[in-house]
Design an enzyme around this catalytic site. Sequence first.
Site, PDB file in Angstrom:
ATOM      1  N   CYS A  48      13.678  47.590 -64.244  1.00 47.59           N
ATOM      2  CA  CYS A  48      13.490  49.020 -64.483  1.00 47.59           C
ATOM      3  C   CYS A  48      12.550  49.181 -65.660  1.00 47.59           C
ATOM      4  CB  CYS A  48      14.828  49.722 -64.740  1.00 47.59           C
ATOM      5  SG  CYS A  48      15.703  49.140 -66.206  1.00 47.59           S
ATOM      6  N   HIS A  73      22.958  53.935 -78.819  1.00 49.58           N
ATOM      7  CA  HIS A  73      22.753  52.652 -79.470  1.00 49.58           C
ATOM      8  C   HIS A  73      21.473  52.670 -80.283  1.00 49.58           C
ATOM      9  CE1 HIS A  73      20.694  52.500 -75.554  1.00 49.58           C
ATOM     10  NE2 HIS A  73      19.774  51.783 -76.179  1.00 49.58           N
TER      11      HIS A  73
END
Length: 742
Positions: free
Chosen positions: A251, A65
């Site tokens: 994260c 992406h």
Amino acid sequence: MSYMITADLVDLDLSADTKEAAARALAERMVTQGRVTDLEGFLADVAAREAQMPTGLDGGIGIPHCRSTHVTEPTLAFGRSAAGIDFGAADGPADLIFLIAAPAGADDAHLTILSSLARQLMDSEFTSALRTVSDAETTAALIRGDEAPSTAQTPGASSGEGAETDASAGAADTAGAGANGANAGAGAAQGAVGAAGASEDTAATPVAASAGAAAGTTAPAPGVADQGSTPAPGATASGERPFRIVAVTSCPTGIAHTYMAAESLENAGREAGVELVVETQGSAGFTRLDPAVIAAADGVIFAHDIPVRDKDRFAGKPTVDVGVKAGINRPVELITEVREKAARGERSAPAPASGSTPVERAGDSTEGYGTKLRKWLMSGVSYMVPFVAAGGLLIALGFAIGGWQVNKAPSVMDHFVWTQTDSWGALLFQIGGVAFKFLVPVLAGYIAYGMADRPGLVPGFVGGAIALDINAGFLGGLVAGLIAGGVVMGIQKVKIPAPARGIMPVVVIPLISSAIVGFLMLVVIGKPIATAQKGLTDWLNSLTGTNAILLGALLGLMMCFDLGGPVNKVAYTFATAGIAVSNPSDSAMKIMAAVMAAGMVPPLAMALATTVRGKLFTPAERENGKAAWVLGASFISEGAIPFAAADPLRVIPSAMVGGALTGALSMTFGATLRAPHGGIFVVPLIGNPFLYLVAIAAGVCATTALVVLLKGMRKPTPEATATDPAANAANTPKDTKQPVAA
């Protein structure tokens, strides 16, 4: 707005054998549909994003992406590969590939697609349907949410195929490594990818986890709260309602794993018959859970790799604190553990009184200060690394385009000629120089932030800037950040009258902490560093011409000792001072060559080590290793800092051995260099370039061999083998807490 994915953007027989070929095949479909205006430019943007961090996910998923100026509207293309394509996931090749294209600046749309996909991909029924569906139109409808997974599968395919796992073992299933048999139903796939402007950051996604929900009730769509499952304030634990859990996931990148852990916990909660509400602290920020929901909760789960923000909200409850991968891979075990703690009456420490430090609220109450120190340092490193990459590469490109004297070019504000390459080289060099000046302040500022939250930023940045001015380098930034965080913590312990508390974070803390940190850095720390630098420089000068090989080895040791710190800077300054004349001597150019060669060894060696023995490193380290190839080739020693910070006793001595060997060989071969920076980009300016590269290769191989040997000798920790299925299978040591990237 048009659909984000249509049948024309689906390839169910993707024949590519590399991730680059797969991206090209899917991107060509976007070009055909007018979604991408420049194929090569878009693919370059995809490759640049891939170089930062692999986009492979466990369970056979690849999600390349990027944001690009060549994209006209948010677009998603899907390909299915029979042979599988390596996207860098720990568990092997990917057969389901999603290419995500977002227009430049479309952060919300970009993150919306990523986070929504991450949630859907935790649904084994959804991924199973993608693997069995036979036509492109149905596939596109399934991804958009127009088609339910159970109806999208081909005849004969079981709607529950691959959905069930052995919950007691806590094993991850093949579709998402952690769904544990949860069937999110059609609702998990509904509309999450279909609206580009929707907010991706779910504040709270309650799950009505009753037996009926497990049997078929759909989960709320990402970003939509299920008000019917919100606990009523003041409810007591009884048989009349399910056990209630609140969770936080996060994260380092704040995209995929954050939302995969949330989805996995929600699914497991549904199976276990509990009400579970998740707060995802993602890239676009987060919205706090309703205090009433937290107050009514019976237990708390933290699945995170970065500090939980505002952690004191959850104090005083049974708490399980683990890494984000445990939230993905072991959700049933975590729910069981928190229920057992509640049954035993175990509680975390109560909320701290006003004035206590945020660092006392960071991490599990049982964590030692060694663990906390590592988290603080990695917080600073994670924010610093992008500045290292951008600034260092711009400087190197400036030397490559403008020549070795580009560092003496006048400011482009005063002199810039559009048609002259020298001007463009000077422009890149000067921009890179500005970016590089942020390294130490950012490092110090975010170490202090990791310790003391936002109040630590101002004194941290001030201390880091002072460390830069006094040439204290990387180690100076570390010290400044730790001092700043400690000073703020001390100030916050002082009891302040209620009327004055409002001005504390805005005026008092920044003022007092900056003054104290500035005094310590300028008066106490600066003088010893300056004295040490002068003494080392004088010593090095005394060795010139007497034993070139010894001098090369010594300079190599210094360059690799602290990776940009004061010792490194002494060696580098000694070398650059010798060539900073109109006609540098041959010995001065040999010294410069040895210094740059040795400085390239640590990041290149770490990159090679993560390539040849990837199982010895954490996933985050393997991702950093890919970037280290470029950083090392560009003479950016800081590219090895994440590895040295995580494992200094193995990495730093190994790097010093390789650096010493390279420095000695460079002097032996008589390699010379006129440029003070540039790495492989200034090879045309190097005397005896072939032997010079041989010297670098020898040092890289030596360091790699030592790192692999030393890491291979350590024993796997119980925590690593318990939380990382890949490490369990390979019987190799692995950390569950990932250092941060990129």
